[in-house]
Design an enzyme around this catalytic site. Structure first.
Site, mmCIF file in Angstrom:
data_model
loop_
_atom_site.group_PDB
_atom_site.id
_atom_site.type_symbol
_atom_site.label_atom_id
_atom_site.label_comp_id
_atom_site.label_asym_id
_atom_site.label_seq_id
_atom_site.Cartn_x
_atom_site.Cartn_y
_atom_site.Cartn_z
ATOM 1 N N HIS A 87 -31.719 77.209 -65.103
ATOM 2 C CA HIS A 87 -32.158 78.608 -65.158
ATOM 3 C C HIS A 87 -32.750 78.909 -66.534
ATOM 4 C CE1 HIS A 87 -29.947 80.552 -61.531
ATOM 5 N NE2 HIS A 87 -30.418 79.357 -61.241
ATOM 6 N N TYR A 117 -27.081 90.565 -63.579
ATOM 7 C CA TYR A 117 -25.935 91.317 -64.104
ATOM 8 C C TYR A 117 -26.236 92.795 -63.893
ATOM 9 C CZ TYR A 117 -24.243 87.103 -66.488
ATOM 10 O OH TYR A 117 -23.762 85.846 -66.769
ATOM 11 N N PRO A 143 -14.956 87.048 -68.463
ATOM 12 C CA PRO A 143 -15.968 86.142 -67.923
ATOM 13 C C PRO A 143 -17.420 86.592 -68.108
ATOM 14 C CG PRO A 143 -14.832 87.313 -66.155
ATOM 15 C CD PRO A 143 -14.108 87.649 -67.409
ATOM 16 N N LYS A 191 -18.551 82.159 -70.777
ATOM 17 C CA LYS A 191 -18.243 81.317 -71.935
ATOM 18 C C LYS A 191 -16.968 80.472 -71.809
ATOM 19 C CE LYS A 191 -21.709 82.036 -74.476
ATOM 20 N NZ LYS A 191 -22.526 81.367 -73.469
ATOM 21 N N TYR A 239 -26.079 83.622 -75.262
ATOM 22 C CA TYR A 239 -25.878 83.302 -73.847
ATOM 23 C C TYR A 239 -26.076 81.799 -73.592
ATOM 24 C CZ TYR A 239 -25.819 83.889 -68.797
ATOM 25 O OH TYR A 239 -25.480 83.798 -67.474
HETATM 26 P P1 FAD Z 1 -7.637 75.105 -66.943
HETATM 27 O O1 FAD Z 1 -8.851 74.950 -66.131
HETATM 28 O O2 FAD Z 1 -6.764 76.280 -66.719
HETATM 29 O O3 FAD Z 1 -6.791 73.772 -66.763
HETATM 30 C C1 FAD Z 1 -5.458 73.653 -67.184
HETATM 31 C C2 FAD Z 1 -4.734 72.651 -66.311
HETATM 32 O O4 FAD Z 1 -3.418 72.482 -66.796
HETATM 33 C C3 FAD Z 1 -4.601 73.144 -64.873
HETATM 34 O O5 FAD Z 1 -5.031 72.138 -63.988
HETATM 35 C C4 FAD Z 1 -3.122 73.451 -64.721
HETATM 36 O O6 FAD Z 1 -2.654 73.245 -63.397
HETATM 37 C C5 FAD Z 1 -2.512 72.481 -65.709
HETATM 38 N N1 FAD Z 1 -1.201 72.912 -66.197
HETATM 39 C C6 FAD Z 1 -0.776 74.165 -66.487
HETATM 40 N N2 FAD Z 1 0.496 74.166 -66.890
HETATM 41 C C7 FAD Z 1 0.901 72.870 -66.872
HETATM 42 C C8 FAD Z 1 2.127 72.238 -67.175
HETATM 43 N N3 FAD Z 1 3.187 72.938 -67.569
HETATM 44 N N4 FAD Z 1 2.211 70.896 -67.034
HETATM 45 C C9 FAD Z 1 1.139 70.183 -66.619
HETATM 46 N N5 FAD Z 1 -0.055 70.731 -66.308
HETATM 47 C C10 FAD Z 1 -0.171 72.067 -66.441
HETATM 48 N N6 FAD Z 1 -15.097 81.011 -66.949
HETATM 49 C C11 FAD Z 1 -16.388 81.242 -66.875
HETATM 50 O O7 FAD Z 1 -17.113 80.841 -67.784
HETATM 51 N N7 FAD Z 1 -16.917 81.897 -65.778
HETATM 52 C C12 FAD Z 1 -16.131 82.310 -64.728
HETATM 53 O O8 FAD Z 1 -16.607 82.857 -63.760
HETATM 54 C C13 FAD Z 1 -14.757 82.087 -64.792
HETATM 55 N N8 FAD Z 1 -13.942 82.489 -63.793
HETATM 56 C C14 FAD Z 1 -12.600 82.260 -63.912
HETATM 57 C C15 FAD Z 1 -11.740 82.681 -62.910
HETATM 58 C C16 FAD Z 1 -10.365 82.474 -63.020
HETATM 59 C C17 FAD Z 1 -9.441 82.952 -61.925
HETATM 60 C C18 FAD Z 1 -9.840 81.824 -64.176
HETATM 61 C C19 FAD Z 1 -8.352 81.602 -64.323
HETATM 62 C C20 FAD Z 1 -10.726 81.395 -65.164
HETATM 63 C C21 FAD Z 1 -12.092 81.614 -65.048
HETATM 64 N N9 FAD Z 1 -12.975 81.180 -66.036
HETATM 65 C C22 FAD Z 1 -14.286 81.414 -65.945
HETATM 66 C C23 FAD Z 1 -12.548 80.472 -67.195
HETATM 67 C C24 FAD Z 1 -12.710 78.966 -67.036
HETATM 68 O O9 FAD Z 1 -12.469 78.602 -65.712
HETATM 69 C C25 FAD Z 1 -11.721 78.348 -67.988
HETATM 70 O O10 FAD Z 1 -12.119 78.705 -69.302
HETATM 71 C C26 FAD Z 1 -11.628 76.833 -67.863
HETATM 72 O O11 FAD Z 1 -11.030 76.483 -66.635
HETATM 73 C C27 FAD Z 1 -10.788 76.269 -69.014
HETATM 74 O O12 FAD Z 1 -10.486 74.942 -68.774
HETATM 75 P P2 FAD Z 1 -9.138 74.321 -69.280
HETATM 76 O O13 FAD Z 1 -9.199 72.896 -68.869
HETATM 77 O O14 FAD Z 1 -8.944 74.616 -70.714
HETATM 78 O O15 FAD Z 1 -7.989 75.101 -68.513
HETATM 79 C C1 DHB Z 2 -20.465 83.221 -63.054
HETATM 80 C C2 DHB Z 2 -19.452 83.801 -63.720
HETATM 81 C C3 DHB Z 2 -19.728 84.485 -64.893
HETATM 82 O O1 DHB Z 2 -18.746 85.040 -65.595
HETATM 83 C C4 DHB Z 2 -20.998 84.609 -65.373
HETATM 84 O O2 DHB Z 2 -21.232 85.314 -66.490
HETATM 85 C C5 DHB Z 2 -22.010 84.016 -64.691
HETATM 86 C C6 DHB Z 2 -21.731 83.319 -63.522
HETATM 87 C C7 DHB Z 2 -20.177 82.499 -61.795
HETATM 88 O O3 DHB Z 2 -19.009 82.360 -61.424
HETATM 89 O O4 DHB Z 2 -21.123 82.060 -61.142
#
Ligand code: FAD
Ligand code: DHB
Length: 389
Positions: free
Chosen positions: A72, A200, A292, A296, A384
């Site tokens: 994009h 957005y 979100p 980021k 962005y």
């Molecule tokens: P996570 O993806 O949370 O991974 C952590 C892992 O550790 C998980 O698999 C969990 O099961 C495991 N874990 C937890 N506790 C334990 C334990 N005690 N022992 C062993 N394992 C454990 N970001 C965006 O940019 N855009 C979005 O639209 C967006 N939507 C989101 C929606 C939701 C509901 C959530 C929760 C987050 C969203 N995010 C979004 C944020 C993005 O998904 C996260 O920043 C990203 O997943 C971070 O990755 P991570 O690996 O650090 O953590």
């Molecule tokens: C999506 C989520 C976001 O927070 C964003 O800024 C753009 C896209 C998504 O889930 O597609």
């Protein structure tokens, strides 16, 4: 069992770190409390910065991303009923990629399996010990049996609700937090996206976002109340509310259909400092959360992993700890920039009824400035697409 690095969590940060360490010949294990299917079933982020794409290339897992991901060059903002395009490429020279977090996770898991690297899914009661000294230890149970892993370092990649951050003595960590008075209700549906690019939407009824995962799968969000329950939102009610917030051209092009996932996420800004505690290093959501709006969260997890993998590789290749000592500072500098941008975009586009008509006028003036000043639009675009590592 003994390994060099014990990684807690198989989200994007744990998996990406595991892959980069594997390629550098560093022995690591991943301990994940959930099943592999559960981790793959979570629908989360969808927009990757160019730097994150480069990280996937470095990790040798970018094949499908390049084949199936959508590049994009810009996105649109619908404000006060009118659409305006932000030309990301023209303003910053960079692009973003639409490629779901689920797919990133799937590609990294496949690479891990192909490499024969160790992952324990459904590891229960994970606890971490001795990271202030020289001999860290991780304990967990699996199928009712106790296990111990001795290691040199523990990487806390276990997300916001994980075990690593709460294991740090309270006096050693400082938390900064803002909780927003609303959430996002998200719907995933196998219908073509309403537009080629993301939209957005800032509307009097609240924020909305038209996003996608592919040319046939759409992701839509609407700002909702924190009291809302997902069970109370039928698909029809969701589509009707989305239409109310779109412009007539959007309504005309919107294809609706049954949802394949529907969830509510609260919005929060959060940073815990520092990110290193002796031989425990936190990365990703374990140490910070962004609302979100600026897409980021996932991208910040990738930049933390860049700094962390560099530091561990330096340690094992040269015996020096320069990058380990710099780890927290380097990550936090970029994290606070992303916090600022996500907070700014959240404030610009959401409905904050408690801020009244003055607050709405401030949003309009801010947006007007973005539209009329190339400097302001460039600042938006630069953030962005992602600040450099
Ligand atoms: P996570 O993806 O949370 O991974 C952590 C892992 O550790 C998980 O698999 C969990 O099961 C495991 N874990 C937890 N506790 C334990 C334990 N005690 N022992 C062993 N394992 C454990 N970001 C965006 O940019 N855009 C979005 O639209 C967006 N939507 C989101 C929606 C939701 C509901 C959530 C929760 C987050 C969203 N995010 C979004 C944020 C993005 O998904 C996260 O920043 C990203 O997943 C971070 O990755 P991570 O690996 O650090 O953590
Ligand atoms: C999506 C989520 C976001 O927070 C964003 O800024 C753009 C896209 C998504 O889930 O597609």
């Amino acid at each position: 069992m003994r390994v060099q690095v014990a990684i807690i969590g198989s989200g994007p940060s744990g998996l990406l770190l595991g892959q980069l360490l594997h390629l550098a010949g560093i022995d690591a294990i991943i301990l994940e409390q959930r099943s592999q299917e559960y981790v793959l079933g979570r629908i989360r982020a969808g927009v990757l910065e160019q730097c994150m794409v480069e990280m996937m290339e470095r990790a040798q897992v970018a094949g499908r991303l390049h084949a199936e991901g959508l590049v994009h060059h810009g996105f649109e903002i619908l404000f006060g009923g009118k659409r305006h395009r932000i030309d990301l490429h023209g303003l910053s020279g960079k692009d973003v990629w639409v490629y779901g977090q689920t797919e990133v996770t799937r590609d990294l898991m496949a690479a891990r399996t192909a490499a024969g690297a160790k992952t324990v899914y459904e590891a229960e009661n994970v606890s971490i010990h001795g990271f202030e000294g020289t001999k860290p230890l991780v304990r967990y149970t699996k199928d009712g049996k106790q296990h111990e892993v001795e290691c040199d370092f523990i990487a806390g990649c276990d997300g916001f609700h994980g075990v690593c951050r709460p294991s740090v003595p309270p006096g050693a960590i400082t938390e900064h937090e803002r909780v927003y008075p609303f959430g996002w209700l998200g719907v995933l549906a196998d219908v073509p996206p309403v537009s080629e690019e993301l939209i957005y939407v800032s509307h009097e009824r609240g924020f909305a976002l038209c996003s996608m995962r592919s040319r046939t799968r759409s992701r839509y969000y609407i700002q909702c109340s924190l009291e809302d329950q997902v069970e109370n939102w039928s698909d029809d009610a969701f589509w009707e509310e989305l239409k109310r917030r779109l412009d007539p051209a959007g309504v005309a092009r919107l294809v609706t259909g049954p949802s394949i996932e529907k969830s509510i996420a609260p919005l929060r800004s959060y940073v815990a400092e520092p990110m290193r505690f002796g031989r425990l290093l936190l990365a990703g959501d374990a140490s910070h959360i962004v609302p979100p709006t600026g897409a980021k969260g996932l991208n910040l997890a990738a930049s933390d992993v860049h700094y962390l993998s560099t530091a561990l590789i330096e340690h094992y290749r040269t015996g020096r700890n320069t990058e380990l000592d710099a780890y927290s500072g380097k990550c936090l500098r970029r994290i606070w920039q992303a916090e600022r941008f996500s907070w700014w975009m959240t404030n610009l586009l959401h409905l904050f009824p408690e801020n009244g008509s003055f607050g709405r006028k401030m949003q309009a003036a801010e947006f007007d400035y973005v539209l009329t000043s190339r400097a302001a639009a460039t600042a938006l675009a630069e953030n962005y697409v992602g600040l450099p590592y």
